[in-house]
Design an enzyme around this catalytic site. Sequence first.
Site, PDB file in Angstrom:
ATOM      1  N   TYR A 471       0.700  -1.275   0.090  1.00  0.00           N
ATOM      2  CA  TYR A 471       0.003   0.178  -0.126  1.00  0.00           C
ATOM      3  C   TYR A 471       0.590   1.283  -0.082  1.00  0.00           C
ATOM      4  CZ  TYR A 471      -2.491  -3.851   2.270  1.00  0.00           C
ATOM      5  OH  TYR A 471      -2.689  -5.199   2.690  1.00  0.00           O
ATOM      6  N   HIS A 472       2.012   1.330  -0.844  1.00  0.00           N
ATOM      7  CA  HIS A 472       2.777   2.373  -0.676  1.00  0.00           C
ATOM      8  C   HIS A 472       3.157   2.779  -2.195  1.00  0.00           C
ATOM      9  CE1 HIS A 472       4.551   0.362   2.907  1.00  0.00           C
ATOM     10  NE2 HIS A 472       3.416   0.920   3.464  1.00  0.00           N
ATOM     11  N   PRO A 473       2.161   3.224  -2.991  1.00  0.00           N
ATOM     12  CA  PRO A 473       2.355   3.621  -4.404  1.00  0.00           C
ATOM     13  C   PRO A 473       2.815   5.139  -4.410  1.00  0.00           C
ATOM     14  CG  PRO A 473      -0.081   3.823  -3.885  1.00  0.00           C
ATOM     15  CD  PRO A 473       0.652   2.957  -2.864  1.00  0.00           C
TER      16      PRO A 473
END
Length: 533
Positions: A471-473
């Site tokens: 969840y780190h774009p």
Amino acid sequence: MNFDYIIIGAGSAGCVLANRLTESTQNNVCVLEAGSDNNSFLVNTPGAFAAFMFLKKYNWSFNAEVKSDIRKGEPMFIPRGRGLGGSSATNAMLYIRGQADDYNHWAALGNEGWSFDEMLPYFKKSENNEDLSDELHGKGGPLNVSTRPVNYEISKRFIEAGQQAGFKYTDDFNGADQEGVGYYQCTIKGGQRCSAARAYLTPVMSRPNLDVKTSARVKRIIIKDSKAVGVEVEISGNTQTIMANKEVILSAGAIQSPQILMLSGIGDKAELEKHNITVAKHLPGVGKNLQEHVDSCILVRSKKRDGFTSSPMSMLKMLPDTLEYMFKKKGKLANSMLEAGAFLKSSDELTRPDIQLHMVPLLYDDNGRDIKLMGGHGYSCHICVLRPESRGSIQLKSDSYLDDPIIDFNFLSDEHGKDRKVMIDGMRQVRKIMAAPAFDDYRIDEMHPGFENESDESILAKAKERLGLVYHPVGTCKMGHDELAVVDTALRVHGIEALRVIDASVMPTLTSGNTNAPTIAIAEKVADMILAG
């Protein structure tokens, strides 16, 4: 309706900007958030974060493009927070800054002012660390950071096993040296989630120069003569035009910021013309350079039953914890289930950690949506590649703001195979920890990838079967001056006046850890730039 500043998105960056820009009564600010106010028991309860994987009210619930060799051809699920606080209202609350070299690398790329020493004051300005006080930590900032009680024995065993496997212990992943096994600090205050909204937005909602509009879905930014002058937005079903006297600030995140730019005519000319969008500015880097922490896992069946499962009996056993939380804001629900982890080198010849580990007291895959898997007794360790070289993209599906964009992470595709090697070597490192004596009275067998998978090829193939993300774009509106750069070092969009992008999309490369704290620090820094004129 006229405002000095319009902020699109009330996530980790947007909440900071709303607070800081309205400190001066000379500025009036409008914040446009597509989701709700997120003032709910679920959002405020740290231990409830897995529930957001099923609730579209709080989650955009995107899917990545299907790859035949990843997750057996099933689409990869992409949760992104929706509502005030953005993903900081739905994440696992880990407070991680990354490594100094991450930011020094940004500066070395030509981004003056973005070295670690220049970012540190903004990390400290944002932080209120309850437990740590030194030259690297802040006191009195809006974002509360705390050391959490350890509720699960398996977390303690992980720390013990890591040291037995030859890795050192660290008491601060945000200290001078990130490397080691240890416990995570979390953005939790008084047993409740401290999202960016709770830290920055809620305390100032009564300011007369701040107008926060929820259920506000931005259609496009209005560009006239190469200047952003306003926003076209749908609010509760009605289309409105809101004008900006000074600036439009786009803080919709690494997936939706490039989408909104393209819908507004800013992006690769060929991509825009494909959807009959009038080109306001040809910027080929919009939507390119997508990076994310690709994740694999090791799942182990357990003899003991002191972890977490999704079985009805386990849910029943949580009743005392639920009552304790409701009345005292203590217990398991007052904490993140991600208690322990590590930052390690995947191989000995490296100079700094290139993998991050998340240890969880349950069998966890597919973002917690595999209920059947979680019904069994076990534990899992997730391994992510901290600085991936693979690059993906965000593209438009159509010219409609209602259509999700096309998201292609292009995982494990880098030309020299570095990401694949780090993944394989990282899984081997975790196997050393999982095989340590500390787990002897827990371990039954390795469910995944399975002890029979020993070769590099078979380990990689099994990793792809349960491949995930953390969840780190980032990176899709990157800062810089090269042909793919979208914003300059003040995060102003190249070639468009009065328009900035301020969120994780501006990171030229991914930081070595969770991205909430860096995004908040970025917003703190650029808020100062804006206020300084």
